[in-house]
Design a protein around this motif. Structure first.
Motif, PDB file in Angstrom:
ATOM      1  N   MET A 293     -85.381  23.991 -89.151  1.00 48.89           N
ATOM      2  CA  MET A 293     -85.273  24.643 -90.448  1.00 48.89           C
ATOM      3  C   MET A 293     -85.861  23.787 -91.567  1.00 48.89           C
ATOM      4  O   MET A 293     -86.442  24.314 -92.501  1.00 48.89           O
ATOM      5  CB  MET A 293     -83.795  24.965 -90.715  1.00 48.89           C
TER       6      MET A 293
ATOM      7  N   TRP B   6     -94.564  23.225-105.753  1.00 46.87           N
ATOM      8  CA  TRP B   6     -95.153  24.555-105.902  1.00 46.87           C
ATOM      9  C   TRP B   6     -96.610  24.457-106.342  1.00 46.87           C
ATOM     10  O   TRP B   6     -97.477  25.149-105.811  1.00 46.87           O
ATOM     11  CB  TRP B   6     -94.322  25.375-106.905  1.00 46.87           C
TER      12      TRP B   6
ATOM     13  N   TYR C 127     -85.571  24.543 -99.192  1.00 41.03           N
ATOM     14  CA  TYR C 127     -86.768  25.309 -98.859  1.00 41.03           C
ATOM     15  C   TYR C 127     -86.854  25.446 -97.345  1.00 41.03           C
ATOM     16  O   TYR C 127     -86.814  24.434 -96.630  1.00 41.03           O
ATOM     17  CB  TYR C 127     -88.009  24.568 -99.371  1.00 41.03           C
ATOM     18  N   GLY C 128     -86.976  26.688 -96.870  1.00 43.13           N
ATOM     19  CA  GLY C 128     -87.164  26.868 -95.434  1.00 43.13           C
ATOM     20  C   GLY C 128     -88.425  27.643 -95.110  1.00 43.13           C
ATOM     21  O   GLY C 128     -89.027  27.465 -94.065  1.00 43.13           O
ATOM     22  N   CYS C 129     -88.824  28.549 -96.017  1.00 41.47           N
ATOM     23  CA  CYS C 129     -90.022  29.346 -95.725  1.00 41.47           C
ATOM     24  C   CYS C 129     -90.803  29.731 -96.972  1.00 41.47           C
ATOM     25  O   CYS C 129     -91.996  29.977 -96.898  1.00 41.47           O
ATOM     26  CB  CYS C 129     -89.645  30.602 -94.940  1.00 41.47           C
TER      27      CYS C 129
ATOM     28  N   ARG D 132     -93.698  26.573 -94.274  1.00 47.02           N
ATOM     29  CA  ARG D 132     -93.255  27.201 -93.024  1.00 47.02           C
ATOM     30  C   ARG D 132     -94.456  27.675 -92.217  1.00 47.02           C
ATOM     31  O   ARG D 132     -94.475  27.592 -90.984  1.00 47.02           O
ATOM     32  CB  ARG D 132     -92.311  28.375 -93.333  1.00 47.02           C
TER      33      ARG D 132
ATOM     34  N   PHE E  73     -91.011  32.915 -89.729  1.00 46.04           N
ATOM     35  CA  PHE E  73     -89.899  33.560 -89.023  1.00 46.04           C
ATOM     36  C   PHE E  73     -90.051  35.083 -89.014  1.00 46.04           C
ATOM     37  O   PHE E  73     -89.321  35.767 -88.320  1.00 46.04           O
ATOM     38  CB  PHE E  73     -88.569  33.176 -89.659  1.00 46.04           C
TER      39      PHE E  73
ATOM     40  N   PRO F 235     -88.821  21.787 -92.793  1.00 46.97           N
ATOM     41  CA  PRO F 235     -90.199  21.527 -92.382  1.00 46.97           C
ATOM     42  C   PRO F 235     -90.506  20.025 -92.396  1.00 46.97           C
ATOM     43  O   PRO F 235     -89.824  19.244 -93.069  1.00 46.97           O
ATOM     44  CB  PRO F 235     -91.028  22.252 -93.449  1.00 46.97           C
TER      45      PRO F 235
ATOM     46  N   ILE G 176     -86.694  15.921 -97.203  1.00 39.59           N
ATOM     47  CA  ILE G 176     -87.307  16.720 -98.269  1.00 39.59           C
ATOM     48  C   ILE G 176     -86.723  16.370 -99.639  1.00 39.59           C
ATOM     49  O   ILE G 176     -87.351  16.631-100.663  1.00 39.59           O
ATOM     50  CB  ILE G 176     -87.114  18.229 -97.953  1.00 39.59           C
TER      51      ILE G 176
ATOM     52  N   ILE H 199     -87.590  34.971 -96.193  1.00 40.84           N
ATOM     53  CA  ILE H 199     -87.176  35.367 -94.835  1.00 40.84           C
ATOM     54  C   ILE H 199     -85.987  34.556 -94.326  1.00 40.84           C
ATOM     55  O   ILE H 199     -85.089  35.087 -93.693  1.00 40.84           O
ATOM     56  CB  ILE H 199     -88.351  35.205 -93.849  1.00 40.84           C
ATOM     57  N   CYS H 200     -85.947  33.262 -94.609  1.00 42.66           N
ATOM     58  CA  CYS H 200     -84.967  32.402 -93.925  1.00 42.66           C
ATOM     59  C   CYS H 200     -83.627  32.310 -94.641  1.00 42.66           C
ATOM     60  O   CYS H 200     -82.605  32.038 -94.029  1.00 42.66           O
ATOM     61  CB  CYS H 200     -85.535  31.005 -93.715  1.00 42.66           C
TER      62      CYS H 200
ATOM     63  N   PRO I 182     -91.425  29.705-108.844  1.00 43.51           N
ATOM     64  CA  PRO I 182     -90.135  30.170-108.326  1.00 43.51           C
ATOM     65  C   PRO I 182     -88.986  29.255-108.754  1.00 43.51           C
ATOM     66  O   PRO I 182     -89.156  28.034-108.838  1.00 43.51           O
ATOM     67  CB  PRO I 182     -90.311  30.137-106.813  1.00 43.51           C
TER      68      PRO I 182
ATOM     69  N   LEU J 245     -90.766  32.463 -98.345  1.00 48.20           N
ATOM     70  CA  LEU J 245     -91.244  33.836 -98.148  1.00 48.20           C
ATOM     71  C   LEU J 245     -90.110  34.860 -98.205  1.00 48.20           C
ATOM     72  O   LEU J 245     -90.314  36.030 -97.895  1.00 48.20           O
ATOM     73  CB  LEU J 245     -91.940  33.945 -96.784  1.00 48.20           C
TER      74      LEU J 245
ATOM     75  N   SER K 191     -82.542  29.998 -96.621  1.00 47.24           N
ATOM     76  CA  SER K 191     -82.067  28.638 -96.911  1.00 47.24           C
ATOM     77  C   SER K 191     -81.916  28.394 -98.409  1.00 47.24           C
ATOM     78  O   SER K 191     -81.188  27.505 -98.829  1.00 47.24           O
ATOM     79  CB  SER K 191     -83.063  27.598 -96.386  1.00 47.24           C
TER      80      SER K 191
END
Ligand code: FES
Ligand code: FES
Lengths: 155, 724
Positions: B338, B267, A38-40, B419, B661, B340, B202, A44-45, A22, A42, A47
Motif C-alpha cells: 500500500m 503534486w 497516499y496510496g493511488c 501507484r 488497483f 509506494p 513517505i 481507488i484505494c 488536491p 486516483l 488510504s
C-alpha cells in the motif's frame, strides 16, 4: 499563487497553492500533516480518506479550491486521546498490520458511524469496501466495527 | 544466514563488552556507567531501559514486537523495559529481513544469548552480595537473596556486571514457565498506527528537501533518446528535471532509464511529469506481449529441460494403468504494497544519509558504497517503518534513484513512486507454465512427471546461484509434497528470453508449486472417485515419516498428515454439501519449516463464484505471539485471494497493461470470506508464518470450485472463467 483559508480539525490554516492541488498534498506537503496517506491518487484505494463536513471523502481527488468553508477532519483530529470509539475498537481487535491503510480505514469507519449509528451489514460493506488493505486486516475490521457500534451506543 | 549470524554474535559477545562503556577506574555502587552492552543484541541502561537491537524490520508482520517477548522472557523483566530498535547497517553484521525466518531465527539463536546476559547479571548479583549465584532469585527484573532484605536491579548491577566475563552458556527458561511467549501481545507501534503518527518512509522530511517523481521507460531496458523539459520547468513548484540512465541486470538492482522531475511538493513533481516530452529507444523487449510469452513457454515445455528430481528409473509402459495429463499456468503478479516505493536521500561530497523503507539494509549499504565510493562511516542508513512489502522492498532500486537525484540536484530528495509506477514498473512474481502426467493403477498413482517453465529470478539477477543450470528456488517447492508416488521425474526450463524484472513475492514459487501440486492431487483423487482428503492421507502413510529434501531440510510426514487430519475435523469435511456448494482442501510444508492445511468453502451459482469461508490449520512450532501469528495467517489468505481472483500483470508491446488497483484489483472488505484458524500445539521451536497460509489457499479454492460445479481451473486468475 492563490491563497486558501482552510478549517482543519477545528483550526484555521492558510496556504498558498494552485487551486487544482488536491487537499491530500496540501495536508501532507504544505501543512506537514502526514497522517493522511497516499496510496493511488486516483480515488481507488481510500488510504487518503478524510471527513468533509462529517462525510467521508478521498483527499486525493479533492482540489483545494473546492474545499471552501467546509470543515475538514483528518486522522490527527479524530480524537484528543486515541479514544474515539473506532480507535478503541481497533485497539481491542488489534486491527493494523503495516498500518499504512489504517488512517483511511479508521476515518471511513468513523464517518460511517457518524452518519449511521446502526449501520446494516450492507451499509458497512459499502462503506468499508472503499478502503483497500493489502495486508489483509478485513476480518479484524469486521470484528472491530461491531464492537465500535456497541461502544458508541454506551452513554 | 541466520544461523551463521548468531554464531558470530555469540563469539563476539565478550569482545563487545567494550562497546558503549565509559570506563571508570573502580567499581562503585550505585553504578557510575551509563550503559553496558554484553552482546550485540542488548544494551542495559542506567535508567533501567534495556535496548534490544535487532536486524529485523517491521513491515506489518511484527517480528520485533515478538522478539521483545523472547528478550523479556529470558531476562525475566517486565515487557515495557525492553525498547527495540533496528541495527544501523555497517560492514560487520547483516541487517535484512526475509524468508519468513525472523522469529524462527531469533527463537533458536537469540534466546541463548539473552540467557547468557541474564546469567551474567545473576553472577553479578552473587558477587555484589558475596554469595553463591545459584542462590540468587530473579523475578520481574529484581534480584534477591534469601538472606538479604534489599533487592537489586539490572540497572544497579551495571558496573559489577561489566567487569565479569559473559558466561558461555546459560540454561533457557523452560516452556512450562513462559510468561510472555505463547500469549497474545499487540504490535509495539499500535498506538501510533491508530492516530496516524507512525512515520513511514513517505513521511520523512528534512530541511531544504525537494520531492521527486520519475517518468521511466515503459519497456524493460529501453534507453532515453531525448527529452524536452521546457513545459515541465514552467509548472509552479518544479525546480529541476534530471535524466537517469538506468542500470543493467548485472547492477545491484535493475532500474529503468528515466527522467525525474524535482519540485517543492509531490503534486507539482507528478504534474511536471505529464508535461515532459520524451523519446525512448524502446529496444528489443518491445516484442514481449502475452502471446509471445505464452508461445515461448509452450515451446520450452515441448523441448527438453533439466531434470532436477527423479526417483528410480522410469517403469515401462506396460506397468502403467490409465494416464492423466494436464497443463497449468500462472500469471505475473505485482507486489503492490500500500505504501509506494520511496526514499529520502541527502548526498553531500562528505557523505550521504538515507531514510528508507527498505528491509535489505546490508545490500543497500553495499549498493550505496558502489555508487558513491564512500566508506562505511560516510553512509548513514535510517530504517523507517514500512507500509508493507511482500518482497518488493528486498530491492534497493528506489533508494539508489533517490540518492542519484540528490547528488545531481545538490539537495535532499524525497522520491515517491505513483501507484501507476508501482503497477507498471514493478519487479514481478514470475509467470509459469506446467505440464503434468501421471499414471494410476488400482486407484493409486504410480508416477508423476512434471515439467515447469518459469522465469528464473536467479538466472536474471544472480546467475552464480544456479547449480548445474538448475534453479532450486523454482524446483524445491515441488519436493515439499511428501505423497508416496513410486516414480517421479521433475524437469525445469528457465525462460531466460523473457526480460521482465522478476522478484521474490510473498511465498514466491511455493504458491505456484502449491497450486499445481495440490490441484493435481485433487485431479488424481477425482479420477479414481476417491475423496480428496482420504486420497492424500492414503499417500502419506506407507513409508517412514522423515523425508530429506536435497539433503538439507527435513520434512515430517506425520506433521503433514496431522494438519490434514485436523483440517478435516475443523471444517466438518464429511458434512453433506448443499446444492452448488463445494469444499476443497490443500496443504503445504514450507522452507521455513511450518505446515498448513486449508479447506475452502465456496458456492458457484450460474457462473457466479462466492467464497464463503476458509479454515486453516497451522503447525508452526512454538507459537510466540498468537495475535500476530493469526494476523499473518489472515493476511496470507487475503494476499492469495487477491492474486487469484482477478489480478494479473499482462504485456502489450513490452509494456505493462495494468495501471492501478482499478485494473489490478486487490480483495475488498466485501469480498473477504470468513476465516477460521486453528494453531496446533507443538514442541518444536518456533518456525516461520509470514508466507504460509497463502500457499495452500490457491488450490483449496480451485479444488472447491471443482467440487461445487465440476469446473477444473488450471489457469489463474479465476475471472477468466467465473464472475468473481
Ligand atoms: S490515495 Fe486517494 S484514493 Fe488512493
Ligand atoms: S494494514 Fe497494511 S495495507 Fe492495511
Amino acid at each position: 499563487m492563490p491563497s486558501y483559508s482552510l478549517s482543519i480539525n477545528g483550526q484555521m490554516h492558510t496556504v498558498e497553492a494552485p487551486g487544482e492541488m488536491p487537499l491530500l498534498w496540501v495536508l501532507r506537503d504544505l501543512l506537514d500533516m502526514k497522517g493522511t496517506k497516499y496510496g493511488c491518487g486516483l480515488g481507488i484505494c481510500g488510504s487518503c480518506m478524510i471527513m468533509v463536513e462529517g462525510k467521508a471523502k478521498t483527499a486525493c481527488l479533492l482540489p483545494v479550491q473546492a474545499v471552501g468553508k467546509q470543515a475538514i477532519t483528518t486522522i490527527e483530529g479524530l480524537s484528543g486521546n486515541n479514544d474515539h470509539p473506532i480507535q478503541q475498537a481497533w485497539r481491542t481487535a488489534h486491527v493494523p498490520q503495516c498500518g499504512y491503510c489504517q488512517s483511511g480505514q479508521i476515518m471511513r469507519a468513523a464517518a460511517l458511524l457518524q452518519e449511521e449509528p446502526n449501520p446494516s451489514p450492507e451499509q458497512i460493506e459499502a462503506a468499508m469496501s472503499q478502503v483497500l488493505c493489502r495486508c489483509g486486516t478485513y476480518p479484524r475490521i469486521k470484528e472491530a466495527i461491531q464492537s465500535a457500534i456497541q461502544l458508541s451506543k454506551k452513554p | 544466514m541466520n544461523r551463521r549470524l548468531f554464531l558470530s554474535t555469540a563469539t563476539l559477545a565478550s569482545g563487545s563488552l567494550m562497546l558503549g562503556i565509559k570506563a571508570r577506574a573502580q567499581a562503585s555502587f550505585p553504578p557510575t556507567i551509563d550503559d553496558f552492552q554484553p552482546n550485540r543484541l542488548l544494551v542495559f541502561q542506567k535508567d533501567g531501559i534495556i535496548r534490544l537491537i535487532t536486524n529485523k524490520t517491521e513491515m506489518g508482520q511484527g517480528t520485533n514486537s515478538s522478539i521483545r517477548l523472547l528478550a523479556a522472557e529470558e531476562l525475566c523483566v517486565p515487557l515495557d523495559w525492553i525498547h527495540q530498535e533496528v541495527r544501523v547497517p555497517a560492514d560487520e553484521g547483516f541487517v535484512g529481513t526475509g524468508g519468513s525466518w525472523g522469529m524462527a531465527g531469533y527463537y533458536r539463536g537469540a534466546r541463548p544469548i539473552f540467557a547468557t546476559a541474564r546469567q551474567l547479571f545473576v553472577n553479578a548479583a552473587g558477587q555484589y552480595w558475596s554469595v553463591d549465584p545459584k542462590q540468587i532469585i530473579l523475578e520481574e527484573g529484581e534480584f534477591r537473596h534469601p538472606t538479604k532484605s534489599e533487592s537489586v536491579s539490572y540497572a544497579s548491577l551495571l558496573e559489577v556486571a561489566s567487569k565479569l566475563e559473559v558466561p558461555e552458556e546459560a540454561p533457557l527458561i523452560l516452556a512450562q514457565a513462559f510468561k510472555y511467549i505463547g500469549k497474545s501481545h499487540p504490535h509495539v507501534h499500535l498506538e501510533a498506527q491508530l492516530n496516524g503518527t507512525l512515520p513511514y518512509g513517505i513521511d520523512q522530511q528534512c530541511e531544504d528537501m525537494l520531492y521527486a517523481s520519475i517518468e521511466r521507460c515503459p519497456v524493460t531496458q529501453g534507453k532515453l533518446k531525448r527529452f524536452d523539459s521546457t513545459a515541465a520547468l514552467h509548472f509552479p513548484g518544479v525546480q529541476a528535471v534530471i535524466p537517469l540512465e538506468g542500470t543493467s541486470w548485472e547492477a545491484y538492482d535493475y532500474f529503468p532509464a528515466g527522467v525525474a522531475v524535482l519540485a517543492t511538493n509531490t503534486w507539482a513533481a507528478q504534474q511536471g511529469r505529464h508535461l515532459l516530452e520524451i523519446e525512448w529507444d524502446l529496444g528489443e523487449n518491445q516484442k514481449l506481449d502475452n502471446d509471445f510469452i505464452q508461445r515461448h513457454f509452450s515451446e520450452q515445455l515441448d523441448g527438453k529441460g533439466v531434470v532436477f528430481h527423479q526417483t528410480r528409473t522410469e517403469p515401462n509402459a506396460s506397468e502403467n494403468g490409465t494416464t492423466l495429463t494436464a497443463i497449468y499456468d500462472t500469471p505475473f503478479w505485482s507486489h503492490s504494497p500500500m505504501e509506494p516505493m520511496n526514499t529520502l536521500a541527502a548526498y553531500t561530497t562528505k557523505g550521504c544519509e538515507l531514510w528508507t523503507p527498505c528491509h535489505m539494509q546490508s545490500r543497500l549499504l553495499a549498493a550505496v558504497k558502489e555508487v558513491t565510493g564512500f566508506s562505511d562511516r560516510q553512509i548513514k542508513i535510517h530504517t523507517t517503518y514500512l507500509g508493507g512489502s511482500f518482497g518488493r522492498r528486498l530491492l534497493v532500486d528506489y533508494a539508489i534513484e533517490a540518492l542519484l537525484l540528490s547528488k545531481a540536484s545538490g539537495k535532499p530528495v524525497q522520491l515517491l513512486n505513483t501507484r501507476i509506477d508501482e503497477t507498471k514498473q514493478g519487479h514481478y512474481m514470475p509467470a509459469g507454465k506446467y505440464r503434468l502426467e501421471s499414471s494410476l493403477k488400482d486407484g493409486l498413482p504410480t508416477s508423476l512427471k512434471l515439467k515447469v517453465v518459469s522465469l528464473s529470478i536467479y538466472a536474471q539477477r544472480e546467475p552464480e546461484q544456479l547449480k548445474d543450470g538448475i534453479d532450486h528456488a523454482i524446483g524445491d517447492d515441488f519436493l515439499r509434497y511428501p505423497y508416496a508416488i513410486p516414480y517421479v521425474q521433475y524437469e525445469q526450463m528457465l525462460a531466460s528470453e523473457i526480460q521482465i524484472p522478476a522478484l521474490w513475492w510473498r511465498g514466491t514459487f511455493a504458491n505456484t508449486a502449491g497450486f499445481v501440486m495440490e490441484s493435481w492431487m485433487d485431479e488424481l483423487a477425482h479420477s479414481t472417485q476417491t475423496d480428496p482428503l482420504a486420497f492424500r492421507l492414503a499417500l502419506l502413510t506407507k513409508t517412514e515419516d522423515l523425508v530429506k529434501i536435497r539433503g538439507e531440510e527435513t520434512m515430517d510426514k506425520s506433521l503433514f498428515r496431522g494438519v490434514l487430519q485436523e483440517i478435516g475435523r475443523l471444517s466438518g469435511w464429511k458434512k453433506k454439501r448443499k446444492k452448488n456448494q463445494g469444499r476443497g482442501v490443500a496443504a503445504c510444508f514450507t522452507f521455513f519449516e511450518s505446515y498448513a492445511a486449508i479447506v475452502a468453502e465456496v458456492s458457484v451459482k450460474g457462473n457466479r463464484l462466492k467464497i464463503h469461508k476458509l479454515y486453516c490449520v497451522v503447525e508452526c512450532g512454538q507459537v510466540v505471539n498468537p495475535n500476530l501469528v493469526r494476523a499473518q495467517i489472515e493476511g496470507g489468505i487475503v494476499f492469495a485471494l487477491s492474486a487469484m481472483l482477478k489480478a494479473s500483470i499482462t504485456f502489450e508491446q513490452g509494456e505493462v497493461v495494468e495501471n492501478s488497483f482499478g485494473d489490478y484489483p486487490t480483495l475488498t472488505y466485501k469480498e473477504c470470506p470468513e476465516i477460521e484458524i486453528h494453531l496446533l500445539p507443538s514442541e518444536r521451536p518456533a518456525c516461520g508464518v509470514g508466507e504460509l497460509s497463502n500457499i495452500p489457499t490457491f488450490a483449496a479454492v480451485t479444488n472447491a470450485i471443482f467440487d461445487a460445479c465440476g469446473l477444473r481451473i488450471r489457469s489463474l486468475p479465476l475471472n477468466q472463467y467465473l464472475e468473481v
